[in-house]
Design a protein around this motif. Structure first.
Motif, PDB file in Angstrom:
ATOM      1  N   GLN A 148       2.012  14.429  -9.018  1.00  0.00           N
ATOM      2  CA  GLN A 148       2.867  15.621  -9.037  1.00  0.00           C
ATOM      3  C   GLN A 148       3.437  15.850 -10.434  1.00  0.00           C
ATOM      4  O   GLN A 148       3.451  16.969 -10.927  1.00  0.00           O
ATOM      5  N   ALA A 149       3.878  14.780 -11.076  1.00  0.00           N
ATOM      6  CA  ALA A 149       4.485  14.890 -12.409  1.00  0.00           C
ATOM      7  C   ALA A 149       3.461  15.211 -13.495  1.00  0.00           C
ATOM      8  O   ALA A 149       3.835  15.700 -14.566  1.00  0.00           O
ATOM      9  N   SER A 150       2.194  14.953 -13.242  1.00  0.00           N
ATOM     10  CA  SER A 150       1.156  15.131 -14.262  1.00  0.00           C
ATOM     11  C   SER A 150       0.933  16.581 -14.653  1.00  0.00           C
ATOM     12  O   SER A 150       0.425  16.860 -15.742  1.00  0.00           O
ATOM     13  N   GLY A 151       1.284  17.518 -13.768  1.00  0.00           N
ATOM     14  CA  GLY A 151       1.042  18.923 -14.051  1.00  0.00           C
ATOM     15  C   GLY A 151      -0.405  19.346 -13.803  1.00  0.00           C
ATOM     16  O   GLY A 151      -0.762  20.497 -14.064  1.00  0.00           O
ATOM     17  N   ARG A 152      -1.224  18.457 -13.291  1.00  0.00           N
ATOM     18  CA  ARG A 152      -2.623  18.793 -13.009  1.00  0.00           C
ATOM     19  C   ARG A 152      -2.708  19.933 -11.982  1.00  0.00           C
ATOM     20  O   ARG A 152      -3.605  20.749 -12.025  1.00  0.00           O
ATOM     21  N   PHE A 153      -1.752  19.954 -11.053  1.00  0.00           N
ATOM     22  CA  PHE A 153      -1.694  20.986 -10.025  1.00  0.00           C
ATOM     23  C   PHE A 153      -0.362  21.713 -10.150  1.00  0.00           C
ATOM     24  O   PHE A 153       0.678  21.081 -10.320  1.00  0.00           O
ATOM     25  N   THR A 154      -0.380  23.034 -10.035  1.00  0.00           N
ATOM     26  CA  THR A 154       0.862  23.797 -10.121  1.00  0.00           C
ATOM     27  C   THR A 154       1.592  23.834  -8.780  1.00  0.00           C
ATOM     28  O   THR A 154       2.807  23.954  -8.751  1.00  0.00           O
ATOM     29  N   ASP A 155       0.836  23.729  -7.680  1.00  0.00           N
ATOM     30  CA  ASP A 155       1.448  23.696  -6.355  1.00  0.00           C
ATOM     31  C   ASP A 155       1.880  22.269  -6.028  1.00  0.00           C
ATOM     32  O   ASP A 155       1.342  21.307  -6.579  1.00  0.00           O
ATOM     33  N   PRO A 156       2.813  22.109  -5.095  1.00  0.00           N
ATOM     34  CA  PRO A 156       3.268  20.763  -4.724  1.00  0.00           C
ATOM     35  C   PRO A 156       2.148  19.926  -4.104  1.00  0.00           C
ATOM     36  O   PRO A 156       1.263  20.455  -3.421  1.00  0.00           O
ATOM     37  N   ILE A 157       2.234  18.626  -4.309  1.00  0.00           N
ATOM     38  CA  ILE A 157       1.318  17.680  -3.677  1.00  0.00           C
ATOM     39  C   ILE A 157       1.841  17.461  -2.259  1.00  0.00           C
ATOM     40  O   ILE A 157       2.943  16.951  -2.070  1.00  0.00           O
ATOM     41  N   VAL A 158       1.054  17.868  -1.252  1.00  0.00           N
ATOM     42  CA  VAL A 158       1.520  17.838   0.133  1.00  0.00           C
ATOM     43  C   VAL A 158       0.830  16.778   0.990  1.00  0.00           C
ATOM     44  O   VAL A 158       1.141  16.652   2.177  1.00  0.00           O
ATOM     45  N   THR A 159      -0.073  16.024   0.414  1.00  0.00           N
ATOM     46  CA  THR A 159      -0.717  14.932   1.146  1.00  0.00           C
ATOM     47  C   THR A 159       0.376  14.013   1.670  1.00  0.00           C
ATOM     48  O   THR A 159       1.280  13.635   0.925  1.00  0.00           O
ATOM     49  N   THR A 160       0.295  13.660   2.949  1.00  0.00           N
ATOM     50  CA  THR A 160       1.311  12.780   3.523  1.00  0.00           C
ATOM     51  C   THR A 160       0.886  11.320   3.389  1.00  0.00           C
ATOM     52  O   THR A 160      -0.286  11.007   3.233  1.00  0.00           O
ATOM     53  N   ILE A 161       1.881  10.459   3.436  1.00  0.00           N
ATOM     54  CA  ILE A 161       1.675   9.010   3.399  1.00  0.00           C
ATOM     55  C   ILE A 161       2.310   8.477   4.677  1.00  0.00           C
ATOM     56  O   ILE A 161       3.522   8.599   4.860  1.00  0.00           O
ATOM     57  N   GLU A 162       1.465   7.945   5.550  1.00  0.00           N
ATOM     58  CA  GLU A 162       1.912   7.573   6.888  1.00  0.00           C
ATOM     59  C   GLU A 162       1.455   6.165   7.246  1.00  0.00           C
ATOM     60  O   GLU A 162       0.435   5.696   6.736  1.00  0.00           O
ATOM     61  N   PRO A 163       2.176   5.505   8.155  1.00  0.00           N
ATOM     62  CA  PRO A 163       1.730   4.175   8.597  1.00  0.00           C
ATOM     63  C   PRO A 163       0.394   4.267   9.329  1.00  0.00           C
ATOM     64  O   PRO A 163       0.162   5.207  10.095  1.00  0.00           O
TER      65      PRO A 163
ATOM     66  N   GLN B 215       0.830  -1.204   0.000  1.00  0.00           N
ATOM     67  CA  GLN B 215       0.000   0.000   0.000  1.00  0.00           C
ATOM     68  C   GLN B 215       0.867   1.258   0.000  1.00  0.00           C
ATOM     69  O   GLN B 215       0.574   2.216  -0.712  1.00  0.00           O
ATOM     70  N   LYS B 216       1.940   1.249   0.787  1.00  0.00           N
ATOM     71  CA  LYS B 216       2.839   2.402   0.829  1.00  0.00           C
ATOM     72  C   LYS B 216       3.442   2.659  -0.545  1.00  0.00           C
ATOM     73  O   LYS B 216       3.462   3.804  -1.020  1.00  0.00           O
ATOM     74  N   GLN B 217       3.897   1.603  -1.188  1.00  0.00           N
ATOM     75  CA  GLN B 217       4.505   1.733  -2.515  1.00  0.00           C
ATOM     76  C   GLN B 217       3.496   2.276  -3.530  1.00  0.00           C
ATOM     77  O   GLN B 217       3.817   3.168  -4.317  1.00  0.00           O
ATOM     78  N   ILE B 218       2.300   1.758  -3.503  1.00  0.00           N
ATOM     79  CA  ILE B 218       1.251   2.207  -4.431  1.00  0.00           C
ATOM     80  C   ILE B 218       0.940   3.687  -4.192  1.00  0.00           C
ATOM     81  O   ILE B 218       0.840   4.472  -5.140  1.00  0.00           O
ATOM     82  N   ALA B 219       0.791   4.069  -2.928  1.00  0.00           N
ATOM     83  CA  ALA B 219       0.474   5.459  -2.595  1.00  0.00           C
ATOM     84  C   ALA B 219       1.598   6.405  -3.013  1.00  0.00           C
ATOM     85  O   ALA B 219       1.342   7.463  -3.598  1.00  0.00           O
ATOM     86  N   GLU B 220       2.837   6.032  -2.729  1.00  0.00           N
ATOM     87  CA  GLU B 220       3.970   6.889  -3.100  1.00  0.00           C
ATOM     88  C   GLU B 220       4.098   7.033  -4.613  1.00  0.00           C
ATOM     89  O   GLU B 220       4.353   8.126  -5.121  1.00  0.00           O
ATOM     90  N   LYS B 221       3.908   5.945  -5.322  1.00  0.00           N
ATOM     91  CA  LYS B 221       3.974   5.990  -6.793  1.00  0.00           C
ATOM     92  C   LYS B 221       2.865   6.881  -7.346  1.00  0.00           C
ATOM     93  O   LYS B 221       3.092   7.713  -8.230  1.00  0.00           O
ATOM     94  N   SER B 222       1.664   6.720  -6.815  1.00  0.00           N
ATOM     95  CA  SER B 222       0.539   7.512  -7.271  1.00  0.00           C
ATOM     96  C   SER B 222       0.746   8.995  -6.991  1.00  0.00           C
ATOM     97  O   SER B 222       0.455   9.848  -7.834  1.00  0.00           O
ATOM     98  N   LYS B 223       1.276   9.308  -5.816  1.00  0.00           N
ATOM     99  CA  LYS B 223       1.551  10.703  -5.468  1.00  0.00           C
ATOM    100  C   LYS B 223       2.583  11.301  -6.427  1.00  0.00           C
ATOM    101  O   LYS B 223       2.415  12.430  -6.910  1.00  0.00           O
ATOM    102  N   ALA B 224       3.638  10.564  -6.707  1.00  0.00           N
ATOM    103  CA  ALA B 224       4.675  11.042  -7.635  1.00  0.00           C
ATOM    104  C   ALA B 224       4.094  11.258  -9.034  1.00  0.00           C
ATOM    105  O   ALA B 224       4.407  12.246  -9.706  1.00  0.00           O
ATOM    106  N   GLU B 225       3.255  10.345  -9.473  1.00  0.00           N
ATOM    107  CA  GLU B 225       2.622  10.486 -10.791  1.00  0.00           C
ATOM    108  C   GLU B 225       1.701  11.700 -10.843  1.00  0.00           C
ATOM    109  O   GLU B 225       1.669  12.429 -11.837  1.00  0.00           O
TER     110      GLU B 225
END
Length: 173
Positions: free
Chosen positions: A116-131, A104-114
């Motif tokens: 951010q890279a998509s350009g859908r938002f100009t500001d940084p993606i700040v949602t945290t991924i926590e245990p 789940q952590k890997q999936i969430a981190e990959k999705s967050k990176a994607e």
């Protein structure tokens, strides 16, 4: 069955999109991420517990994948706002993906990176991924709130619905 936990502002607004998705067995509003055992709504609202409002989703991975759940999650939140969501402000409304497994952590981190890279938002993606920590169900009157008081839910949900429509092109109930 497997479990996913997401925090994205007011838990009232996080239930419906998951509740109406095939493969999801239950969606429970509650509190997690803090240091006070079995907190009440009033305690969480006081900003002294460390908890955030969240939803616990029990789902069948044979019908819906965790990847799809994360995708639905992103489409319900403003991932660029670390200090709450829409009209709900403060640490108890912060956006978090709580993971229960390394996968789940890997999936969430990959999705967050994607995202951010998509350009859908100009500001940084700040949602945290926590245990994931202990999840405490909220009081009964918070459960399925969108069904119990649809008029008040609609009023509280209006800014989120407009954001979802404008950023994701999804008509939101």
């Amino acid at each position: 069955m497997e479990r996913a936990i997401f925090a994205g502002g007011c838990f009232w607004c996080m239930v419906q999109p998951f509740d109406e998705t095939p493969g999801i067995y239950s969606v429970v509003s509650g509190y997690t991420g803090g240091h006070v055992p079995d907190p009440t709504y009033e305690q969480v609202r006081s900003h002294t517990t460390g908890h955030t409002e969240a939803v616990e989703i029990i789902y069948d991975p044979e019908i819906i994948s965790y990847e799809r759940l994360v995708e639905i999650y992103w489409q319900q939140t403003d991932p660029t706002d670390a200090f709450g969501q829409f009209e709900d402000r403060g640490d108890n409304y912060r956006p978090v993906i709580f993971y229960s497994t390394a996968e789940q952590k890997q999936i969430a981190e990959k999705s967050k990176a994607e995202l951010q890279a998509s350009g859908r938002f100009t500001d940084p993606i700040v949602t945290t991924i926590e245990p994931a920590q202990t999840f405490y169900p909220a009081e009964d009157y918070h459960q399925d709130y969108y069904k119990k008081d649809p008029e008040n839910f609609a009023r509280n949900h209006a800014r989120r619905a407009a954001f979802v429509t404008s950023h994701w092109g999804i008509e939101h109930a």
